[in-house]
Design a protein around this motif. Structure first.
Motif, PDB file in Angstrom:
ATOM      1  N   GLU A  99       0.783  -1.411  -0.340  1.00  0.00           N
ATOM      2  CA  GLU A  99      -0.445   0.530   0.093  1.00  0.00           C
ATOM      3  C   GLU A  99       0.696   1.747  -0.037  1.00  0.00           C
ATOM      4  O   GLU A  99       0.609   2.410  -0.732  1.00  0.00           O
ATOM      5  CB  GLU A  99      -1.067  -0.502   1.039  1.00  0.00           C
ATOM      6  CG  GLU A  99      -1.699   0.931   1.217  1.00  0.00           C
ATOM      7  CD  GLU A  99      -2.849   1.019   0.075  1.00  0.00           C
ATOM      8  OE1 GLU A  99      -3.931   2.144  -0.105  1.00  0.00           O
ATOM      9  OE2 GLU A  99      -3.496   0.182  -0.683  1.00  0.00           O
ATOM     10  N   ARG A 102       2.690   1.962  -3.787  1.00  0.00           N
ATOM     11  CA  ARG A 102       1.502   1.913  -4.524  1.00  0.00           C
ATOM     12  C   ARG A 102       1.183   3.567  -3.773  1.00  0.00           C
ATOM     13  O   ARG A 102       0.820   4.094  -5.262  1.00  0.00           O
ATOM     14  CB  ARG A 102      -0.179   2.038  -4.011  1.00  0.00           C
ATOM     15  CG  ARG A 102      -1.025   1.517  -4.817  1.00  0.00           C
ATOM     16  CD  ARG A 102      -2.506   0.641  -4.729  1.00  0.00           C
ATOM     17  NE  ARG A 102      -3.282   1.732  -4.021  1.00  0.00           N
ATOM     18  CZ  ARG A 102      -3.963   2.959  -3.231  1.00  0.00           C
ATOM     19  NH1 ARG A 102      -4.233   2.712  -4.439  1.00  0.00           N
ATOM     20  NH2 ARG A 102      -4.802   3.895  -2.462  1.00  0.00           N
ATOM     21  N   ARG A 103       1.182   3.951  -2.589  1.00  0.00           N
ATOM     22  CA  ARG A 103       0.680   5.527  -2.545  1.00  0.00           C
ATOM     23  C   ARG A 103       2.006   6.167  -3.430  1.00  0.00           C
ATOM     24  O   ARG A 103       1.934   7.607  -4.058  1.00  0.00           O
ATOM     25  CB  ARG A 103       0.579   5.788  -0.685  1.00  0.00           C
ATOM     26  CG  ARG A 103      -0.614   5.330  -0.462  1.00  0.00           C
ATOM     27  CD  ARG A 103      -1.194   5.815   1.072  1.00  0.00           C
ATOM     28  NE  ARG A 103      -0.210   5.411   1.298  1.00  0.00           N
ATOM     29  CZ  ARG A 103      -0.034   4.497   2.743  1.00  0.00           C
ATOM     30  NH1 ARG A 103      -0.911   3.539   2.762  1.00  0.00           N
ATOM     31  NH2 ARG A 103       0.754   4.606   3.109  1.00  0.00           N
ATOM     32  N   ASP A 104       2.748   5.682  -2.732  1.00  0.00           N
ATOM     33  CA  ASP A 104       4.037   6.611  -3.286  1.00  0.00           C
ATOM     34  C   ASP A 104       3.988   6.730  -4.458  1.00  0.00           C
ATOM     35  O   ASP A 104       4.535   7.380  -5.207  1.00  0.00           O
ATOM     36  CB  ASP A 104       5.718   5.296  -2.824  1.00  0.00           C
ATOM     37  CG  ASP A 104       5.647   5.961  -1.318  1.00  0.00           C
ATOM     38  OD1 ASP A 104       5.162   6.724  -1.066  1.00  0.00           O
ATOM     39  OD2 ASP A 104       6.962   5.190  -0.422  1.00  0.00           O
ATOM     40  N   TRP A 105       4.113   5.624  -5.463  1.00  0.00           N
ATOM     41  CA  TRP A 105       3.945   5.584  -7.215  1.00  0.00           C
ATOM     42  C   TRP A 105       2.734   6.418  -7.319  1.00  0.00           C
ATOM     43  O   TRP A 105       3.021   6.843  -8.182  1.00  0.00           O
ATOM     44  CB  TRP A 105       3.655   3.790  -7.379  1.00  0.00           C
ATOM     45  CG  TRP A 105       3.038   3.923  -8.736  1.00  0.00           C
ATOM     46  CD1 TRP A 105       4.067   3.786  -9.797  1.00  0.00           C
ATOM     47  CD2 TRP A 105       2.078   4.168  -9.539  1.00  0.00           C
ATOM     48  NE1 TRP A 105       3.839   3.567 -10.988  1.00  0.00           N
ATOM     49  CE2 TRP A 105       2.217   3.710 -10.836  1.00  0.00           C
ATOM     50  CE3 TRP A 105       1.052   3.759  -9.084  1.00  0.00           C
ATOM     51  CZ2 TRP A 105       1.411   3.978 -11.677  1.00  0.00           C
ATOM     52  CZ3 TRP A 105      -0.418   4.368 -10.497  1.00  0.00           C
ATOM     53  CH2 TRP A 105       0.342   3.899 -11.188  1.00  0.00           C
ATOM     54  N   TRP A 106       1.790   6.388  -6.663  1.00  0.00           N
ATOM     55  CA  TRP A 106       0.393   7.087  -6.912  1.00  0.00           C
ATOM     56  C   TRP A 106       0.864   8.727  -7.085  1.00  0.00           C
ATOM     57  O   TRP A 106       0.523   9.532  -7.895  1.00  0.00           O
ATOM     58  CB  TRP A 106      -0.858   6.820  -6.625  1.00  0.00           C
ATOM     59  CG  TRP A 106      -1.927   7.580  -7.028  1.00  0.00           C
ATOM     60  CD1 TRP A 106      -2.510   9.109  -5.714  1.00  0.00           C
ATOM     61  CD2 TRP A 106      -2.925   7.789  -7.907  1.00  0.00           C
ATOM     62  NE1 TRP A 106      -3.137   9.506  -6.194  1.00  0.00           N
ATOM     63  CE2 TRP A 106      -3.986   8.299  -7.800  1.00  0.00           C
ATOM     64  CE3 TRP A 106      -2.861   6.919  -9.597  1.00  0.00           C
ATOM     65  CZ2 TRP A 106      -4.560   8.993  -8.933  1.00  0.00           C
ATOM     66  CZ3 TRP A 106      -3.520   7.496  -9.807  1.00  0.00           C
ATOM     67  CH2 TRP A 106      -4.191   8.158  -9.820  1.00  0.00           C
ATOM     68  N   VAL A 107       1.421   8.933  -6.226  1.00  0.00           N
ATOM     69  CA  VAL A 107       2.223  10.737  -5.420  1.00  0.00           C
ATOM     70  C   VAL A 107       2.922  10.690  -6.826  1.00  0.00           C
ATOM     71  O   VAL A 107       2.994  12.157  -7.629  1.00  0.00           O
ATOM     72  CB  VAL A 107       2.733  10.360  -4.273  1.00  0.00           C
ATOM     73  CG1 VAL A 107       3.268  11.904  -4.090  1.00  0.00           C
ATOM     74  CG2 VAL A 107       1.227  10.698  -2.901  1.00  0.00           C
ATOM     75  N   LYS A 108       3.903   9.983  -6.994  1.00  0.00           N
ATOM     76  CA  LYS A 108       5.137   9.935  -7.995  1.00  0.00           C
ATOM     77  C   LYS A 108       4.428  10.663  -9.185  1.00  0.00           C
ATOM     78  O   LYS A 108       4.628  11.031 -10.165  1.00  0.00           O
ATOM     79  CB  LYS A 108       6.452   8.898  -7.619  1.00  0.00           C
ATOM     80  CG  LYS A 108       6.892   9.306  -8.964  1.00  0.00           C
ATOM     81  CD  LYS A 108       8.243   7.808  -8.575  1.00  0.00           C
ATOM     82  CE  LYS A 108       9.853   8.422  -9.896  1.00  0.00           C
ATOM     83  NZ  LYS A 108      10.483   7.125  -9.556  1.00  0.00           N
ATOM     84  N   GLU A 109       3.475   9.117  -9.584  1.00  0.00           N
ATOM     85  CA  GLU A 109       2.719   9.115 -10.675  1.00  0.00           C
ATOM     86  C   GLU A 109       1.775  10.612 -10.920  1.00  0.00           C
ATOM     87  O   GLU A 109       1.591  11.621 -11.697  1.00  0.00           O
ATOM     88  CB  GLU A 109       1.898   8.230 -10.772  1.00  0.00           C
ATOM     89  CG  GLU A 109       1.058   8.151 -12.827  1.00  0.00           C
ATOM     90  CD  GLU A 109       2.386   7.689 -12.875  1.00  0.00           C
ATOM     91  OE1 GLU A 109       1.232   7.531 -14.880  1.00  0.00           O
ATOM     92  OE2 GLU A 109       2.893   6.805 -13.351  1.00  0.00           O
ATOM     93  N   SER A 110       1.344  11.010  -9.696  1.00  0.00           N
ATOM     94  CA  SER A 110       0.570  12.018  -9.575  1.00  0.00           C
ATOM     95  C   SER A 110       1.142  13.568 -10.190  1.00  0.00           C
ATOM     96  O   SER A 110       0.345  14.455 -10.805  1.00  0.00           O
ATOM     97  CB  SER A 110      -0.177  12.522  -8.570  1.00  0.00           C
ATOM     98  OG  SER A 110      -1.459  11.518  -8.702  1.00  0.00           O
ATOM     99  N   ARG A 113       2.442  13.450 -13.529  1.00  0.00           N
ATOM    100  CA  ARG A 113       1.367  13.775 -14.561  1.00  0.00           C
ATOM    101  C   ARG A 113       0.908  15.263 -14.356  1.00  0.00           C
ATOM    102  O   ARG A 113       1.085  16.172 -15.493  1.00  0.00           O
ATOM    103  CB  ARG A 113       0.050  13.209 -14.108  1.00  0.00           C
ATOM    104  CG  ARG A 113      -1.378  13.256 -14.885  1.00  0.00           C
ATOM    105  CD  ARG A 113      -2.545  12.412 -14.404  1.00  0.00           C
ATOM    106  NE  ARG A 113      -2.358  10.943 -14.340  1.00  0.00           N
ATOM    107  CZ  ARG A 113      -2.217  10.636 -13.736  1.00  0.00           C
ATOM    108  NH1 ARG A 113      -2.541  10.454 -11.829  1.00  0.00           N
ATOM    109  NH2 ARG A 113      -1.919   8.791 -13.331  1.00  0.00           N
TER     110      ARG A 113
END
Length: 301
Positions: A99, A102-110, A113
């Motif tokens: 998790e 995933r959060r780190d990836w999502w933050v990085k991806e966000s 983006r």
């Protein structure tokens, strides 16, 4: 004494036809058998004691085995619970790690983006500015070319002047005289194709061209914040007289300047009434420099 001797076998009885010697032998045999029976009973008692001892030992061993089995089951259950707790902890730690990743990836991806979107927006803005700048330069070059072309023919604008008062709400009119138009050219065609620079801005042509007996001049309508007017507080006047289904509102025009044509300024000043946009009032009245708006309302009959 006689009876005792008879019972002892020493003296025969009248009913007894067995000899005394035989009775003595029989009594000895019975005694041996009795002694052997006692010995047999003692051995049986001893063996029974041994069997009971063995049974007690077997019972103790059984109880010990039961205790060992209970301890083993308890140990196995404890180990199973410990294993399950460890597995759950590891699973929970893995889930938290996944998790977190995933959060780190999502933050990085966000962030990536958002960065890409900002970059794209910046690039689009830059392209738009570059295109606008390119268009402006091209227009300036075209206007400059026209000016040079006209100047070669001797046509030129005077220094532009600001007309008295504002032309309309937010609009200031500028004018300039056009000189040395060749006699063989149409004055209107030359005027409407003659660029000029006003207040640091190039304009390709006037908004209108006019002439009198002595001069030809062009007029430009240029947006100017100083000419922007606004309405004072809008007041409700009730239902419109003579108009069914209409409410009437009024407001006083503000920020008029000396020389302004108030009627034109009034008729070009927009307003928002109850969420409805009006480009101009329904009517302007000189009384208090006031604008009147009719607003649809079915409650007015």
């Amino acid at each position: 004494m006689l009876i005792v001797a008879q019972n002892s076998g020493l003296v025969p009885t009248l009913a007894d036809d067995v000899s005394a010697s035989e009775k003595a032998m029989m009594r000895q045999q019975w005694k041996r058998e009795k002694d052997e029976h006692k010995i047999e009973v003692i051995r049986w008692i001893r063996e029974r004691g041994e069997r009971r001892q063995e049974l007690r030992l077997w019972q103790m061993e059984r109880e010990m085995r039961e205790d060992d089995r209970a301890r083993w089951k308890k140990q196995v259950e404890a180990e199973r619970l410990e294993w399950w707790r460890t597995v759950n902890q590891e699973r929970e730690a893995w889930k938290q790690e996944v998790e977190a990743e995933r959060r780190d990836w999502w933050v990085k991806e966000s962030h990536e983006r958002d960065k890409w979107r900002r970059q794209e927006a910046a690039d689009r803005e830059k392209w738009a500015r570059d295109e606008e700048e390119w268009t402006r330069r091209r227009e300036e070059e075209e206007q400059y070319r026209k000016e040079v072309e006209h100047r070669r023919q001797g046509v030129w604008w005077s220094e532009p002047w600001k007309n008295k008062g504002c032309y309309s709400s937010g609009i200031q009119a500028y004018s300039a005289h056009l000189f040395d138009i060749p006699d063989d050219l149409n004055w209107l065609d030359v005027c409407m194709d003659m660029p000029i620079q006003i207040e640091g801005r190039w304009f390709d042509k006037p908004d209108k061209c006019e002439r009198d007996e002595t001069h030809v001049w062009g007029t430009w309508m240029i947006g100017e914040p100083g000419c922007a007017l606004y309405w004072d507080r809008i007041h409700y006047m009730g239902c419109s007289a003579g108009q069914s289904g209409m409410k009437r509102y009024r407001a006083r025009l503000m920020n008029l300047h000396k020389g302004d044509d108030w009627d034109k300024m009034c008729s070009t000043t927009p307003a928002n009434i109850l969420g409805v946009h009006y480009d101009r009032p329904t009517v302007c009245i000189d009384e208090g420099r006031t604008g009147i708006w009719d607003y649809p309302d079915s409650s007015c009959h």
